[in-house]
Design a protein around this motif. Sequence first.
Motif, mmCIF file in Angstrom:
data_model
loop_
_atom_site.group_PDB
_atom_site.id
_atom_site.type_symbol
_atom_site.label_atom_id
_atom_site.label_comp_id
_atom_site.label_asym_id
_atom_site.label_seq_id
_atom_site.Cartn_x
_atom_site.Cartn_y
_atom_site.Cartn_z
ATOM 1 N N LEU A 180 38.447 37.705 55.853
ATOM 2 C CA LEU A 180 38.711 37.235 54.483
ATOM 3 C C LEU A 180 38.681 35.708 54.389
ATOM 4 C CD1 LEU A 180 41.615 39.644 53.370
ATOM 5 C CD2 LEU A 180 39.188 39.764 52.766
ATOM 6 N N VAL A 181 38.160 35.054 55.429
ATOM 7 C CA VAL A 181 38.098 33.599 55.399
ATOM 8 C C VAL A 181 37.323 33.139 54.157
ATOM 9 C CG1 VAL A 181 36.012 33.549 56.847
ATOM 10 C CG2 VAL A 181 37.483 31.528 56.701
ATOM 11 N N LEU A 182 37.876 32.152 53.474
ATOM 12 C CA LEU A 182 37.284 31.678 52.217
ATOM 13 C C LEU A 182 36.628 30.317 52.413
ATOM 14 C CD1 LEU A 182 36.921 32.091 49.151
ATOM 15 C CD2 LEU A 182 39.128 30.930 48.831
ATOM 16 N N ASP A 236 35.748 24.546 46.752
ATOM 17 C CA ASP A 236 37.156 24.133 46.752
ATOM 18 C C ASP A 236 37.813 24.294 48.119
ATOM 19 O OD1 ASP A 236 37.157 23.505 44.005
ATOM 20 O OD2 ASP A 236 37.446 25.623 43.485
ATOM 21 N N HIS A 237 37.150 25.045 49.005
ATOM 22 C CA HIS A 237 37.701 25.289 50.344
ATOM 23 C C HIS A 237 36.621 25.055 51.398
ATOM 24 C CE1 HIS A 237 40.261 27.611 47.574
ATOM 25 N NE2 HIS A 237 41.232 27.374 48.438
ATOM 26 N N PRO A 238 36.231 23.807 51.608
ATOM 27 C CA PRO A 238 35.201 23.500 52.610
ATOM 28 C C PRO A 238 35.736 23.675 54.033
ATOM 29 C CG PRO A 238 36.134 21.469 51.736
ATOM 30 C CD PRO A 238 36.721 22.595 50.918
ATOM 31 N N LEU A 250 37.323 42.546 41.525
ATOM 32 C CA LEU A 250 37.889 41.292 41.999
ATOM 33 C C LEU A 250 36.888 40.519 42.851
ATOM 34 C CD1 LEU A 250 41.401 42.580 43.169
ATOM 35 C CD2 LEU A 250 40.886 41.367 41.050
ATOM 36 N N THR A 251 36.795 39.223 42.616
ATOM 37 C CA THR A 251 36.022 38.375 43.512
ATOM 38 C C THR A 251 36.891 38.092 44.733
ATOM 39 O OG1 THR A 251 36.851 36.322 42.542
ATOM 40 C CG2 THR A 251 34.880 37.292 41.538
ATOM 41 N N LEU A 252 36.316 37.489 45.743
ATOM 42 C CA LEU A 252 37.100 37.171 46.942
ATOM 43 C C LEU A 252 38.222 36.189 46.595
ATOM 44 C CD1 LEU A 252 37.556 37.451 49.952
ATOM 45 C CD2 LEU A 252 35.851 35.651 50.333
ATOM 46 N N GLU A 253 37.937 35.236 45.718
ATOM 47 C CA GLU A 253 38.962 34.281 45.300
ATOM 48 C C GLU A 253 40.132 34.995 44.618
ATOM 49 O OE1 GLU A 253 35.243 31.913 45.802
ATOM 50 O OE2 GLU A 253 35.740 33.870 44.952
ATOM 51 N N ASP A 254 39.810 35.931 43.725
ATOM 52 C CA ASP A 254 40.853 36.687 43.015
ATOM 53 C C ASP A 254 41.673 37.540 43.988
ATOM 54 O OD1 ASP A 254 39.994 35.698 40.568
ATOM 55 O OD2 ASP A 254 38.590 37.361 40.246
ATOM 56 N N TYR A 255 40.974 38.150 44.914
ATOM 57 C CA TYR A 255 41.635 39.060 45.867
ATOM 58 C C TYR A 255 42.599 38.306 46.779
ATOM 59 C CZ TYR A 255 42.105 42.848 49.291
ATOM 60 O OH TYR A 255 42.604 43.831 50.109
ATOM 61 N N ILE A 256 42.196 37.158 47.239
ATOM 62 C CA ILE A 256 43.060 36.354 48.106
ATOM 63 C C ILE A 256 44.317 35.916 47.352
ATOM 64 C CG2 ILE A 256 43.245 34.088 49.233
ATOM 65 C CD1 ILE A 256 40.419 34.523 50.293
ATOM 66 N N THR A 305 29.155 22.638 54.570
ATOM 67 C CA THR A 305 30.606 22.846 54.759
ATOM 68 C C THR A 305 31.216 23.660 53.616
ATOM 69 O OG1 THR A 305 31.502 20.868 53.620
ATOM 70 C CG2 THR A 305 30.799 20.609 55.933
ATOM 71 N N LYS A 306 30.409 23.979 52.603
ATOM 72 C CA LYS A 306 30.926 24.716 51.449
ATOM 73 C C LYS A 306 30.159 26.013 51.200
ATOM 74 C CE LYS A 306 32.371 20.340 49.407
ATOM 75 N NZ LYS A 306 32.274 19.409 48.254
ATOM 76 N N SER A 307 29.332 26.389 52.158
ATOM 77 C CA SER A 307 28.569 27.631 52.061
ATOM 78 C C SER A 307 29.140 28.656 53.025
ATOM 79 C CB SER A 307 27.097 27.377 52.408
ATOM 80 O OG SER A 307 26.409 28.605 52.583
ATOM 81 N N GLU A 308 29.391 29.869 52.547
ATOM 82 C CA GLU A 308 29.988 30.859 53.442
ATOM 83 C C GLU A 308 28.970 31.458 54.420
ATOM 84 O OE1 GLU A 308 31.862 33.950 51.266
ATOM 85 O OE2 GLU A 308 29.999 34.890 50.640
ATOM 86 N N HIS A 309 27.701 31.031 54.324
ATOM 87 C CA HIS A 309 26.736 31.462 55.328
ATOM 88 C C HIS A 309 27.136 30.930 56.704
ATOM 89 C CE1 HIS A 309 23.541 33.722 53.360
ATOM 90 N NE2 HIS A 309 23.672 32.935 52.301
ATOM 91 N N GLN A 310 27.921 29.847 56.746
ATOM 92 C CA GLN A 310 28.341 29.287 58.030
ATOM 93 C C GLN A 310 29.400 30.145 58.713
ATOM 94 O OE1 GLN A 310 29.933 25.692 55.995
ATOM 95 N NE2 GLN A 310 31.631 25.820 57.445
ATOM 96 N N THR A 311 29.948 31.141 57.994
ATOM 97 C CA THR A 311 30.948 32.033 58.581
ATOM 98 C C THR A 311 30.307 33.112 59.447
ATOM 99 O OG1 THR A 311 30.918 33.627 56.750
ATOM 100 C CG2 THR A 311 32.419 31.735 56.549
ATOM 101 N N GLY A 312 29.029 33.400 59.177
ATOM 102 C CA GLY A 312 28.370 34.501 59.875
ATOM 103 C C GLY A 312 28.711 35.846 59.256
ATOM 104 N N LEU A 313 29.470 35.826 58.147
ATOM 105 C CA LEU A 313 29.905 37.060 57.483
ATOM 106 C C LEU A 313 29.129 37.334 56.196
ATOM 107 C CD1 LEU A 313 33.779 36.538 57.854
ATOM 108 C CD2 LEU A 313 32.248 37.819 59.380
ATOM 109 N N ALA A 314 28.174 36.464 55.864
ATOM 110 C CA ALA A 314 27.406 36.613 54.634
ATOM 111 C C ALA A 314 25.946 36.904 54.954
ATOM 112 C CB ALA A 314 27.520 35.344 53.796
#
Length: 266
Positions: free
Chosen positions: A88-90, A94-96, A254-260, A181-190
């Motif tokens: 669930l890392v965001l 707003d969360h770089p 719910l979006t991920l932001e809403d869910y968190i 630093t603001k793209s969730e592709h860097q998480t490897g989860l997208a």
Amino acid sequence: MQNEHYHRRRPRKKPRYDRLIGVAVVLVLAICALVFLVHTLLKKDTATPTKSATTSQSQKSSAKPKASTTEAKKDKNLPDSKSTDWDLVLVNRDHPKDEMSPDVVQIDNIWVDARISDATEKFLVAAQAINPAEHLISGYRSVAYQTTLYEQYVAQEMAADPSLDREAAEKKVQTYSQPPTKSEHQTGLAIDLSDVDSLNESTTAEQVAAIAPEYGFVLRFPQGGITSTGVDYEDWHFRYVGVANAKYMTEHHLTLEDYIKLLDKK
């Protein structure tokens, strides 16, 4: 002699104070009894609520457990997850985050976090059962690669429309790609998954999005979600969040932001 025929006066009777005292005592007792009776009746009326008051109080009492039951049901349905869970890392504007360097493996032509490799393969197979043309377009991107890609997009937008300054060009780019630093592709989860290589032109996007939760994925940027995500609708961008989370998020829109935010309120 006249004096000899004098009749003696009868002695005066003394007042019977004992009788007066007796009457007074009886009167006092009667008053006390009356006061006690009145007090008892008043106390009884105060202690015994009316039928309507009892009913009203009973309704209030029964209403409270009902509300608690509903709240408990909501808590019961909400997955036992935390906003700090790895899946669930965001990451957004707003969360770089700096380079995360996940342990990645290759699936077809993309790389993903090793922990979601099985889920990604199964999701791809299920999507191809809907439309054989479905394929993986993008997965993990390092911050360095995202920087290069982002700058290319900005340059392309400015070249296509010379009236755009850098700020305006970046604003346009950010509708389909995020800054480093603001793209969730860097998480490897997208992952980006579609039947075509053009954004929002898939012919089976809706059907694929519908099965995504079965494999732990959600459509990351749904229609109407821009208020919380800051990103317009993208039909190909899916994010792994785990099966239970994905199903709950999809069911409750719910979006991920809403869910968190919801999880943080638990």
